[in-house]
Design an enzyme around this catalytic site. Structure first.
Site, PDB file in Angstrom:
ATOM      1  N   SER A  95       0.773  -1.325   0.105  1.00 56.39           N
ATOM      2  CA  SER A  95       0.139   0.077   0.070  1.00 56.39           C
ATOM      3  C   SER A  95       0.732   1.454   0.100  1.00 56.39           C
ATOM      4  CB  SER A  95      -0.883   0.062   1.285  1.00 56.39           C
ATOM      5  OG  SER A  95      -0.098   0.079   2.413  1.00 56.39           O
ATOM      6  N   THR A 197      -2.056   3.215   2.961  1.00 62.41           N
ATOM      7  CA  THR A 197      -1.456   4.647   3.337  1.00 62.41           C
ATOM      8  C   THR A 197      -0.578   4.434   4.624  1.00 62.41           C
ATOM      9  OG1 THR A 197      -3.410   5.904   2.564  1.00 62.41           O
ATOM     10  CG2 THR A 197      -1.989   6.939   4.158  1.00 62.41           C
ATOM     11  N   THR A 215       1.559   7.093   0.216  1.00 62.54           N
ATOM     12  CA  THR A 215       0.816   5.844  -0.153  1.00 62.54           C
ATOM     13  C   THR A 215       0.815   5.726  -1.692  1.00 62.54           C
ATOM     14  OG1 THR A 215      -1.604   5.152  -0.248  1.00 62.54           O
ATOM     15  CG2 THR A 215      -1.093   7.436  -0.970  1.00 62.54           C
ATOM     16  N   ARG A 225      -5.867   8.724 -11.073  1.00 63.97           N
ATOM     17  CA  ARG A 225      -6.753   8.827  -9.908  1.00 63.97           C
ATOM     18  C   ARG A 225      -5.820   9.485  -8.874  1.00 63.97           C
ATOM     19  NH1 ARG A 225      -6.580   7.044  -4.136  1.00 63.97           N
ATOM     20  NH2 ARG A 225      -8.400   7.282  -3.245  1.00 63.97           N
ATOM     21  N   VAL A 226      -6.080  10.589  -8.101  1.00 67.32           N
ATOM     22  CA  VAL A 226      -5.234  10.863  -6.566  1.00 67.32           C
ATOM     23  C   VAL A 226      -6.016  10.930  -5.558  1.00 67.32           C
ATOM     24  CG1 VAL A 226      -4.090  13.031  -5.873  1.00 67.32           C
ATOM     25  CG2 VAL A 226      -3.560  12.305  -8.321  1.00 67.32           C
ATOM     26  N   GLY A 227      -5.571  10.364  -4.637  1.00 67.07           N
ATOM     27  CA  GLY A 227      -6.584  10.297  -3.460  1.00 67.07           C
ATOM     28  C   GLY A 227      -6.155  11.541  -2.411  1.00 67.07           C
ATOM     29  N   ASP A 228      -6.544  11.284  -1.247  1.00 65.45           N
ATOM     30  CA  ASP A 228      -6.370  12.415  -0.308  1.00 65.45           C
ATOM     31  C   ASP A 228      -5.062  12.566   0.331  1.00 65.45           C
ATOM     32  OD1 ASP A 228      -6.818   9.583   1.057  1.00 65.45           O
ATOM     33  OD2 ASP A 228      -6.673  10.731   3.044  1.00 65.45           O
ATOM     34  N   THR A 248      -6.214   7.868   6.836  1.00 64.69           N
ATOM     35  CA  THR A 248      -6.080   6.647   6.134  1.00 64.69           C
ATOM     36  C   THR A 248      -7.349   6.139   5.597  1.00 64.69           C
ATOM     37  OG1 THR A 248      -5.038   4.252   6.165  1.00 64.69           O
ATOM     38  CG2 THR A 248      -5.933   5.260   8.211  1.00 64.69           C
ATOM     39  N   GLY A 249      -7.203   5.415   4.723  1.00 62.83           N
ATOM     40  CA  GLY A 249      -8.717   4.617   4.100  1.00 62.83           C
ATOM     41  C   GLY A 249      -9.148   5.397   2.767  1.00 62.83           C
ATOM     42  N   GLY A 251      -9.658   7.703   0.193  1.00 58.68           N
ATOM     43  CA  GLY A 251      -9.261   8.988   0.142  1.00 58.68           C
ATOM     44  C   GLY A 251     -10.615   9.947  -0.507  1.00 58.68           C
TER      45      GLY A 251
END
Ligand code: GLY
Length: 340
Positions: A95, A197, A215, A225-228, A248-249, A251
């Site tokens: 991850s 993450t 992450t 795609r980009v997360g938080d 975490t989790g 995003g």
């Protein structure tokens, strides 16, 4: 001002002069964007016990590396970078960094950010073949007038810094991706493919806070795609006078609720670190169906208080601080944040 930064500003000024701009946006950004490390804000410093918290089991080796860095004269920011690098380099974790699960097209793309007690921040997103994205984010923070570099531009900057081109897709992750491609009814598994993450928060003995997040993002996400995790305020937020928070989790849920900023703001308004994490989790639960998504928050107050909470069970974090009976020893423990 670092030599690198002086050179960057000199270059930026030269570019602006070349196109006839009297007052360049680069100069304006540089002035507004970064507080110099030499300028110490006393109100954001205090002496106390250093503390480090990091998400999930891999928070244990991360915190140990952080305290080793502190013992060698490092700051809270150095603790964050040292901890992140351990996990980014661990090919068994799928991850973060090396060995991270790829996107649906087979590319490992990384997101990371870092923030200090002066609200300096640096971030990179959608980066490939960079072994230590959090270190790159730190360079963005310290050596450029920007906060965030993305994709090819971030990779170009990494090469300018002589960070090697590092393929990150391991055989194990490639195998998992091939398996995913032939499964028809795939849904990411909560706490496994959705946790994706490491978030880290550190407080050093001078009371300086710092945080980081790194992450490979949600497994088999869409390309691009980009997360938080690289978004300041979503995956991470630090206010040196109040505290820091990281997420975490999944995003998307964190971004829609600006989760880490929310946690710190709640602390500013008087909530304890634990209460703030719980409220931020409840905001998500009120706003959207959460059956198939996990989000966990971790917070560290300026006073050393710690909180953690998640939507579902299974979320834990590592906490390291000096042994109250022997301040020369560091005690580390894994805390199950599902139980508050
Ligand atoms: N929390 C990491 C991600 O959603 O990418």
């Amino acid at each position: 001002m670092s030599v690198d930064r002086r050179n960057f500003l000199r270059r930026a000024t030269a570019i602006a002069a070349g196109v006839g701009v009297g007052f360049s946006w680069q100069q304006a950004l540089a002035r507004s964007n970064r507080k110099e490390y030499a300028t110490t804000n006393q109100s954001q410093e205090s002496s106390g016990a250093p503390t480090m918290v990091s998400t999930w089991n891999h928070g244990m080796p991360a915190n140990e590396a952080g305290f080793e860095s502190l013992a060698n004269g490092g700051t809270a920011l150095d603790m964050i970078e040292a901890g992140a690098r351990i996990v980014e380099a661990d090919s068994t974790g799928q991850s973060v960094g090396l060995g991270g699960l790829p996107d649906r097209d087979g590319f490992v793309t990384l997101d990371a950010c870092i923030m200090d007690h002066m609200q300096n921040a640096g971030s990179v997103c959608f980066v490939q073949n960079v072994a230590h994205p959090l270190s790159l984010a730190r360079k963005v923070m310290e050596n450029t007038p920007h906060v965030m570099l993305a994709g090819a531009g971030a990779e170009q900057y990494a090469r300018e810094l002589n960070m090697p081109n590092s393929p990150l897709l391991t055989e194990a992750s490639k195998k998992a991706w091939k398996k995913w491609r032939v499964e028809s009814n795939y849904a990411p598994k909560i706490n496994i493919e959705n946790h994706d993450t490491i978030g880290l928060l550190a407080l050093d003995q001078k009371g300086r806070l710092a945080g980081g997040c790194t992450t490979s993002g949600v497994a088999f996400k869409m390309h691009g795609r980009v997360g938080d995790s690289p978004i300041i305020g979503a995956g991470l937020y630090v206010d040196g006078a109040i505290g820091g928070a990281t997420a975490t989790g999944l995003g998307e849920a964190v971004m829609k609720t600006v989760g880490s900023f929310l946690v710190v703001e709640l602390m500013r308004q008087g909530a304890k670190a634990q209460e703030a994490c719980e409220e931020a989790v409840h905001r998500i639960m009120k706003a959207m169906p959460v059956e198939n998504l996990q989000v966990g928050y971790l917070a560290l107050g300026k006073d050393g208080s710690v909180g953690g909470h998640a939507i579902h069970s299974g979320f834990n974090y590592a906490l390291h601080r000096p042994d109250p009976e022997d301040s020369n020893s560091i005690v580390g423990q894994l805390i199950d944040a599902s139980n508050g």
